[in-house]
Design a protein around this motif. Structure first.
Motif, short mmCIF file in Angstrom:
data_model
loop_
_atom_site.label_atom_id
_atom_site.label_comp_id
_atom_site.label_asym_id
_atom_site.label_seq_id
_atom_site.Cartn_x
_atom_site.Cartn_y
_atom_site.Cartn_z
N GLY A 29 53.89 34.80 19.99
CA GLY A 29 54.97 34.44 20.89
C GLY A 29 54.83 35.14 22.23
O GLY A 29 54.55 36.31 22.31
N GLY A 30 54.98 34.39 23.32
CA GLY A 30 54.86 34.95 24.66
C GLY A 30 53.43 35.11 25.12
O GLY A 30 53.17 35.71 26.15
N ARG A 31 52.48 34.59 24.36
CA ARG A 31 51.08 34.76 24.71
C ARG A 31 50.52 33.51 25.39
O ARG A 31 49.34 33.23 25.28
CB ARG A 31 50.25 35.08 23.46
N ASP A 32 51.37 32.80 26.10
CA ASP A 32 50.94 31.59 26.79
C ASP A 32 49.88 31.91 27.83
O ASP A 32 49.04 31.09 28.13
CB ASP A 32 52.11 30.90 27.49
N VAL A 33 49.94 33.08 28.41
CA VAL A 33 49.02 33.43 29.48
C VAL A 33 48.13 34.59 29.07
O VAL A 33 47.82 35.46 29.87
CB VAL A 33 49.77 33.75 30.79
N ALA A 34 47.67 34.57 27.83
CA ALA A 34 46.81 35.64 27.34
C ALA A 34 45.54 35.75 28.17
O ALA A 34 44.98 36.83 28.32
CB ALA A 34 46.47 35.41 25.86
N LEU A 35 45.09 34.66 28.73
CA LEU A 35 43.88 34.70 29.54
C LEU A 35 44.12 35.29 30.92
O LEU A 35 43.18 35.55 31.65
CB LEU A 35 43.29 33.29 29.67
N VAL A 36 45.35 35.52 31.29
CA VAL A 36 45.67 36.09 32.60
C VAL A 36 45.71 37.62 32.53
O VAL A 36 45.54 38.29 33.54
CB VAL A 36 47.01 35.52 33.13
N ASP A 37 45.87 38.18 31.35
CA ASP A 37 45.96 39.64 31.22
C ASP A 37 44.72 40.33 31.77
O ASP A 37 44.83 41.29 32.55
CB ASP A 37 46.14 40.03 29.75
N ALA A 38 43.57 39.88 31.37
CA ALA A 38 42.32 40.52 31.81
C ALA A 38 42.10 40.36 33.31
O ALA A 38 41.75 41.34 33.98
CB ALA A 38 41.14 39.97 31.03
N PRO A 39 42.30 39.17 33.90
CA PRO A 39 42.14 39.08 35.35
C PRO A 39 43.11 39.97 36.13
O PRO A 39 42.73 40.54 37.16
CB PRO A 39 42.38 37.60 35.66
N VAL A 40 44.34 40.13 35.65
CA VAL A 40 45.28 41.02 36.33
C VAL A 40 44.74 42.44 36.30
O VAL A 40 44.73 43.15 37.31
CB VAL A 40 46.69 40.95 35.68
N PHE A 41 44.24 42.86 35.14
CA PHE A 41 43.66 44.20 35.02
C PHE A 41 42.45 44.36 35.94
O PHE A 41 42.31 45.37 36.63
CB PHE A 41 43.26 44.47 33.57
N LEU A 42 41.57 43.36 35.97
CA LEU A 42 40.37 43.45 36.78
C LEU A 42 40.67 43.44 38.29
O LEU A 42 40.03 44.16 39.05
CB LEU A 42 39.40 42.32 36.44
N VAL A 43 41.65 42.66 38.70
CA VAL A 43 42.05 42.67 40.11
C VAL A 43 42.60 44.04 40.48
O VAL A 43 42.28 44.59 41.54
CB VAL A 43 43.07 41.55 40.41
N GLY A 44 43.40 44.62 39.60
CA GLY A 44 43.92 45.96 39.84
C GLY A 44 42.82 47.00 39.90
O GLY A 44 42.81 47.88 40.78
N LEU A 45 41.86 46.89 39.00
CA LEU A 45 40.74 47.82 39.00
C LEU A 45 39.93 47.70 40.28
O LEU A 45 39.58 48.71 40.90
CB LEU A 45 39.86 47.55 37.78
N TYR A 46 39.65 46.47 40.72
CA TYR A 46 38.90 46.29 41.97
C TYR A 46 39.70 46.81 43.16
O TYR A 46 39.14 47.43 44.06
CB TYR A 46 38.52 44.83 42.20
N CYS A 47 41.00 46.56 43.16
CA CYS A 47 41.84 47.05 44.26
C CYS A 47 41.76 48.57 44.35
O CYS A 47 41.67 49.13 45.45
CB CYS A 47 43.29 46.61 44.04
N ALA A 48 41.73 49.24 43.20
CA ALA A 48 41.68 50.71 43.19
C ALA A 48 40.35 51.24 43.73
O ALA A 48 40.33 52.27 44.41
CB ALA A 48 41.92 51.22 41.78
N ILE A 49 39.26 50.54 43.46
CA ILE A 49 37.95 51.04 43.90
C ILE A 49 37.47 50.41 45.20
O ILE A 49 36.45 50.82 45.74
CB ILE A 49 36.88 50.87 42.80
N SER A 50 38.21 49.45 45.72
CA SER A 50 37.75 48.72 46.91
C SER A 50 37.49 49.59 48.14
O SER A 50 36.57 49.28 48.90
CB SER A 50 38.73 47.58 47.25
N PRO A 51 38.24 50.66 48.39
CA PRO A 51 37.91 51.47 49.57
C PRO A 51 36.49 52.06 49.51
O PRO A 51 35.84 52.19 50.53
CB PRO A 51 38.96 52.59 49.54
N TRP A 52 36.03 52.37 48.31
CA TRP A 52 34.69 52.93 48.17
C TRP A 52 33.63 51.83 48.12
O TRP A 52 32.51 52.05 48.54
CB TRP A 52 34.63 53.82 46.93
#
Length: 147
Positions: A29-52
């Motif tokens: 239940g509530g897992r309609d966008v299970a495929l979006v979890d990983a991209p959200v994490f990856l975008v956040g990870l890239y945002c954190a390292i993007s200055p370098w």
């Protein structure tokens, strides 16, 4: 030894099939966008390292800490969507707000940012906003289905 293979057996006649279906629906239940979890994490990870990655650590010191903090926050929300989807999808609007903020942040936080810095934050912000809208839409759909 007995044959434990279940190949060719249909579960339709299983006495607990309705209970198994209900449990599966509760777990998923509530897992309609299970495929979006990983991209959200990856975008956040890239945002954190993007200055370098883009080497703007010396020219935009304000944006370095900004992108690091925002990236960690986005990644933590992405992990939260994976770990506790029922509780976290209510915070989907926060991802949208973070995406909108990332789009305008080079001009607010930065000091005369270059085109690479601007494009980096606009792309990160656009992706974050899009993923947040997908999460928000799925959250609204699943909340309507429960009521």
């Amino acid at each position: 030894m007995s044959n434990l293979s279940h190949a060719g057996h249909d579960l339709a006649g299983h006495p607990d099939i309705s209970e198994m279906r209900d449990r599966y629906a509760r777990v998923m239940g509530g897992r309609d966008v299970a495929l979006v979890d990983a991209p959200v994490f990856l975008v956040g990870l890239y945002c954190a390292i993007s200055p370098w990655v883009l080497h703007f650590t010396t020219s935009q010191t304000g944006l370095v800490s900004h992108n690091l903090i925002m990236g960690i926050a986005i990644a933590v929300l992405g992990l939260g969507f994976t770990a506790m989807p029922q509780r976290m999808y209510g915070l989907s609007w926060a991802i949208c707000a973070m995406g909108a903020w990332m789009i305008v942040s080079p001009w607010v936080v930065g000091s005369s940012p270059g085109m690479g810095v601007v494009l980096n934050n606009v792309i990160i912000g656009g992706l974050t906003l899009l993923l947040g809208l997908i999460c928000t839409g799925a959250s609204l759909r699943s909340s309507r289905g429960r009521s």
